[in-house]
Motif scaffolding. Structure first.
Motif, PDB file in Angstrom:
ATOM      1  N   SER A 189      27.497   3.226 -19.615  1.00 33.24           N
ATOM      2  CA  SER A 189      27.299   3.473 -18.189  1.00 33.24           C
ATOM      3  C   SER A 189      25.912   4.043 -17.944  1.00 33.24           C
ATOM      4  O   SER A 189      25.378   4.783 -18.778  1.00 33.24           O
ATOM      5  N   LEU A 190      25.347   3.698 -16.804  1.00 34.43           N
ATOM      6  CA  LEU A 190      24.164   4.402 -16.311  1.00 34.43           C
ATOM      7  C   LEU A 190      24.678   5.442 -15.329  1.00 34.43           C
ATOM      8  O   LEU A 190      25.273   5.102 -14.301  1.00 34.43           O
ATOM      9  N   VAL A 191      24.494   6.719 -15.656  1.00 32.39           N
ATOM     10  CA  VAL A 191      25.032   7.773 -14.806  1.00 32.39           C
ATOM     11  C   VAL A 191      23.909   8.461 -14.037  1.00 32.39           C
ATOM     12  O   VAL A 191      22.793   8.625 -14.532  1.00 32.39           O
ATOM     13  N   ARG A 192      24.245   8.833 -12.812  1.00 29.69           N
ATOM     14  CA  ARG A 192      23.358   9.634 -11.959  1.00 29.69           C
ATOM     15  C   ARG A 192      24.252  10.553 -11.147  1.00 29.69           C
ATOM     16  O   ARG A 192      25.475  10.357 -11.072  1.00 29.69           O
ATOM     17  N   ARG A 193      23.662  11.555 -10.517  1.00 35.52           N
ATOM     18  CA  ARG A 193      24.468  12.454  -9.694  1.00 35.52           C
ATOM     19  C   ARG A 193      24.994  11.691  -8.482  1.00 35.52           C
ATOM     20  O   ARG A 193      24.274  10.893  -7.863  1.00 35.52           O
ATOM     21  N   ALA A 194      26.251  11.911  -8.167  1.00 39.80           N
ATOM     22  CA  ALA A 194      26.888  11.178  -7.070  1.00 39.80           C
ATOM     23  C   ALA A 194      26.224  11.478  -5.735  1.00 39.80           C
ATOM     24  O   ALA A 194      26.229  10.641  -4.831  1.00 39.80           O
ATOM     25  N   ASP A 195      25.635  12.670  -5.598  1.00 43.76           N
ATOM     26  CA  ASP A 195      24.974  13.038  -4.345  1.00 43.76           C
ATOM     27  C   ASP A 195      23.463  12.861  -4.418  1.00 43.76           C
ATOM     28  O   ASP A 195      22.727  13.411  -3.599  1.00 43.76           O
ATOM     29  N   GLU A 196      22.991  12.069  -5.394  1.00 41.80           N
ATOM     30  CA  GLU A 196      21.553  11.857  -5.548  1.00 41.80           C
ATOM     31  C   GLU A 196      20.976  11.229  -4.280  1.00 41.80           C
ATOM     32  O   GLU A 196      21.458  10.205  -3.801  1.00 41.80           O
ATOM     33  N   ASP A 197      19.931  11.869  -3.732  1.00 37.79           N
ATOM     34  CA  ASP A 197      19.336  11.343  -2.504  1.00 37.79           C
ATOM     35  C   ASP A 197      17.832  11.096  -2.631  1.00 37.79           C
ATOM     36  O   ASP A 197      17.180  10.741  -1.652  1.00 37.79           O
ATOM     37  N   ARG A 198      17.286  11.253  -3.825  1.00 40.23           N
ATOM     38  CA  ARG A 198      15.864  10.973  -4.014  1.00 40.23           C
ATOM     39  C   ARG A 198      15.672   9.462  -4.128  1.00 40.23           C
ATOM     40  O   ARG A 198      16.288   8.809  -4.970  1.00 40.23           O
ATOM     41  N   ALA A 199      14.825   8.936  -3.281  1.00 36.41           N
ATOM     42  CA  ALA A 199      14.680   7.481  -3.171  1.00 36.41           C
ATOM     43  C   ALA A 199      14.241   6.845  -4.481  1.00 36.41           C
ATOM     44  O   ALA A 199      14.710   5.753  -4.831  1.00 36.41           O
ATOM     45  N   ASP A 200      13.338   7.506  -5.236  1.00 33.40           N
ATOM     46  CA  ASP A 200      12.846   6.887  -6.470  1.00 33.40           C
ATOM     47  C   ASP A 200      13.938   6.814  -7.536  1.00 33.40           C
ATOM     48  O   ASP A 200      14.051   5.820  -8.263  1.00 33.40           O
ATOM     49  N   VAL A 201      14.777   7.842  -7.614  1.00 36.60           N
ATOM     50  CA  VAL A 201      15.859   7.841  -8.593  1.00 36.60           C
ATOM     51  C   VAL A 201      16.902   6.785  -8.235  1.00 36.60           C
ATOM     52  O   VAL A 201      17.355   6.013  -9.086  1.00 36.60           O
ATOM     53  N   VAL A 202      17.295   6.745  -6.966  1.00 32.74           N
ATOM     54  CA  VAL A 202      18.279   5.752  -6.525  1.00 32.74           C
ATOM     55  C   VAL A 202      17.750   4.344  -6.739  1.00 32.74           C
ATOM     56  O   VAL A 202      18.457   3.457  -7.233  1.00 32.74           O
ATOM     57  N   ARG A 230       0.833  -1.208   0.000  1.00 37.71           N
ATOM     58  CA  ARG A 230       0.000   0.000   0.000  1.00 37.71           C
ATOM     59  C   ARG A 230       0.867   1.258   0.000  1.00 37.71           C
ATOM     60  O   ARG A 230       0.587   2.213  -0.728  1.00 37.71           O
ATOM     61  N   ARG A 231       1.903   1.253   0.851  1.00 38.28           N
ATOM     62  CA  ARG A 231       2.787   2.432   0.912  1.00 38.28           C
ATOM     63  C   ARG A 231       3.485   2.668  -0.421  1.00 38.28           C
ATOM     64  O   ARG A 231       3.607   3.805  -0.882  1.00 38.28           O
ATOM     65  N   HIS A 232       3.925   1.562  -1.034  1.00 37.43           N
ATOM     66  CA  HIS A 232       4.612   1.682  -2.317  1.00 37.43           C
ATOM     67  C   HIS A 232       3.676   2.210  -3.390  1.00 37.43           C
ATOM     68  O   HIS A 232       4.042   3.063  -4.210  1.00 37.43           O
ATOM     69  N   ALA A 233       2.462   1.708  -3.419  1.00 42.74           N
ATOM     70  CA  ALA A 233       1.488   2.160  -4.409  1.00 42.74           C
ATOM     71  C   ALA A 233       1.192   3.644  -4.246  1.00 42.74           C
ATOM     72  O   ALA A 233       1.105   4.389  -5.229  1.00 42.74           O
ATOM     73  N   ARG A 234       1.047   4.086  -2.988  1.00 48.72           N
ATOM     74  CA  ARG A 234       0.794   5.516  -2.750  1.00 48.72           C
ATOM     75  C   ARG A 234       1.985   6.351  -3.202  1.00 48.72           C
ATOM     76  O   ARG A 234       1.827   7.430  -3.775  1.00 48.72           O
ATOM     77  N   GLN A 235       3.200   5.827  -2.938  1.00 48.66           N
ATOM     78  CA  GLN A 235       4.409   6.562  -3.323  1.00 48.66           C
ATOM     79  C   GLN A 235       4.502   6.700  -4.837  1.00 48.66           C
ATOM     80  O   GLN A 235       4.796   7.775  -5.361  1.00 48.66           O
ATOM     81  N   LEU A 236       4.213   5.596  -5.547  1.00 44.02           N
ATOM     82  CA  LEU A 236       4.292   5.640  -7.004  1.00 44.02           C
ATOM     83  C   LEU A 236       3.231   6.546  -7.599  1.00 44.02           C
ATOM     84  O   LEU A 236       3.484   7.278  -8.547  1.00 44.02           O
ATOM     85  N   SER A 237       2.032   6.501  -7.050  1.00 44.76           N
ATOM     86  CA  SER A 237       0.953   7.313  -7.617  1.00 44.76           C
ATOM     87  C   SER A 237       1.193   8.797  -7.409  1.00 44.76           C
ATOM     88  O   SER A 237       0.749   9.608  -8.203  1.00 44.76           O
ATOM     89  N   GLY A 238       1.958   9.126  -6.370  1.00 44.93           N
ATOM     90  CA  GLY A 238       2.187  10.537  -6.091  1.00 44.93           C
ATOM     91  C   GLY A 238       3.537  11.048  -6.525  1.00 44.93           C
ATOM     92  O   GLY A 238       3.835  12.225  -6.372  1.00 44.93           O
ATOM     93  N   SER A 239       4.384  10.164  -7.091  1.00 43.16           N
ATOM     94  CA  SER A 239       5.734  10.595  -7.446  1.00 43.16           C
ATOM     95  C   SER A 239       5.809  10.971  -8.918  1.00 43.16           C
ATOM     96  O   SER A 239       5.044  10.473  -9.744  1.00 43.16           O
ATOM     97  N   ARG A 240       6.754  11.821  -9.246  1.00 41.61           N
ATOM     98  CA  ARG A 240       6.959  12.169 -10.645  1.00 41.61           C
ATOM     99  C   ARG A 240       7.786  11.079 -11.318  1.00 41.61           C
ATOM    100  O   ARG A 240       8.508  10.334 -10.656  1.00 41.61           O
ATOM    101  N   PRO A 241       7.706  10.954 -12.645  1.00 49.25           N
ATOM    102  CA  PRO A 241       8.504   9.939 -13.336  1.00 49.25           C
ATOM    103  C   PRO A 241      10.003  10.234 -13.190  1.00 49.25           C
ATOM    104  O   PRO A 241      10.428  11.384 -13.072  1.00 49.25           O
ATOM    105  N   VAL A 242      10.791   9.190 -13.191  1.00 53.91           N
ATOM    106  CA  VAL A 242      12.247   9.313 -13.230  1.00 53.91           C
ATOM    107  C   VAL A 242      12.650   9.467 -14.694  1.00 53.91           C
ATOM    108  O   VAL A 242      12.344   8.608 -15.526  1.00 53.91           O
ATOM    109  N   ARG A 243      13.330  10.547 -15.011  1.00 54.78           N
ATOM    110  CA  ARG A 243      13.661  10.863 -16.406  1.00 54.78           C
ATOM    111  C   ARG A 243      15.002  10.239 -16.785  1.00 54.78           C
ATOM    112  O   ARG A 243      16.010  10.499 -16.137  1.00 54.78           O
TER     113      ARG A 243
END
Length: 310
Positions: free
Chosen positions: A264-277, A82-95
């Motif tokens: 390579s799959l690159v992301r910011r080294a200081d990325e702290d957003r849970a959905d992106v990580v 349930r928590r995951h579903a709520r998180q996904l429904s309210g989160s923006r897409p990862v680009r």
């Protein structure tokens, strides 16, 4: 047996923990008779007694006691869902951006973890990396040097590897040594900076011949025209990996050394957003070394995954 409801399992667990219907009913904020009726319905649906009870005491049966940890784990998992579903429904897409290749099962890898939006703006590797650094993208699939990743504050995880080959006129498909081939370098550094850096280092390390061009013929029909006028086989680029060859040209493996291009799959080294990580970790999970540990493999000195090859 009709379907058992999660609500009934919550009632069962409350009674099992309290061993008292009155306290369990108060904890659940329902009436005592309703709780008793629900437990009886659950026992009827399961076909087993869960509690032994008389006027003064309530005790778990052996079956009820055995079911407690399973019911607790099931309810915990339902809560997570349930928590995951709520998180996904309210989160923006990862680009995520890319150059010309994405894992064919990318959506499957991230299913249930994050919503992915694949950016339609296909630009060269160095520009995709810069877009991640400036926040225009969350992730990108590209070729990158370790020094550039550090300069831009990016983390690079291995996602893919292409074995490059030579294209030649004729019918012979025997392997050809890297020193006996040519590699094209284009004057247009805006479009071909990453490939030019890779190709020039490859030529310095192996003795391959550099042929400078100015018409974007690193790939496509113009590339085949260059092959036809060259006296030596020509190294293909990652953008030409899946392009069908004309009937007068052949593919020849390159050896001494084998030539690999990494993605390579690159992301910011200081990325702290849970959905992106979470999306990044799911995408590169179980990728493995993709052949980089084989002997006789060439990678640029600054390839961030060179250590995998020893």
């Amino acid at each position: 047996m009709r379907g058992v409801e999660l609500r009934q399992l919550r009632y069962f667990l409350a009674v099992a923990e309290e061993l008292h219907f009155g306290r369990a009913a108060a904890r659940l904020l329902i009436a005592g008779p309703s709780l008793s009726q629900q437990i009886k319905a659950l026992e009827r649906d399961l076909g087993v007694p869960l509690f032994a009870r008389d006027r003064r005491t309530v005790a778990l049966t052996s079956t009820g006691a055995a079911l407690v940890p399973e019911v607790r784990a099931l309810l915990d998992r339902a809560g997570e869902l349930r928590r995951h579903a709520r998180q996904l429904s309210g989160s923006r897409p990862v680009r995520i951006g890319y150059v010309n290749w994405l894992p064919p099962d990318l959506t499957k890898r991230t299913a249930g973890i994050a919503q992915l939006y694949v950016d339609a703006w296909v630009v060269p590797s160095h520009q995709q990396a810069a877009r991640v650094a400036d926040g225009s993208l969350d992730l990108a699939v590209c070729w990158i040097r370790a020094a550039d990743a550090a300069r831009l504050g990016l983390r690079a995880d291995l996602l893919g590897a292409d074995r490059l080959y030579a294209v030649a006129v004729g019918t012979g498909t025997t392997p050809v040594r890297a020193a006996d081939i040519a590699v094209l370098v284009d004057d247009d550094v805006t479009s071909w900076q990453s490939w030019n850096d890779y190709a020039e280092e490859f030529a310095r390390d192996t003795g391959a011949v550099v042929r400078r061009i100015h018409n974007g013929a690193i790939t496509g029909p113009a590339f085949f025209d260059h092959v036809r006028v060259c006296t030596t086989p020509v190294l293909n680029s990652p953008k030409g990996q899946t392009a069908p060859l004309p009937p007068d040209l052949v593919q020849r493996p390159v050896v001494d050394p084998e030539v690999l291009w990494t993605w390579s799959l690159v992301r910011r080294a200081d990325e702290d957003r849970a959905d992106v990580v979470a999306a990044a970790e799911a995408t590169v999970r179980e990728v493995g070394d993709l052949g980089l540990r084989r002997g006789g493999v060439w990678l640029p000195a600054e390839d961030p995954h060179r250590a995998l090859g020893g």
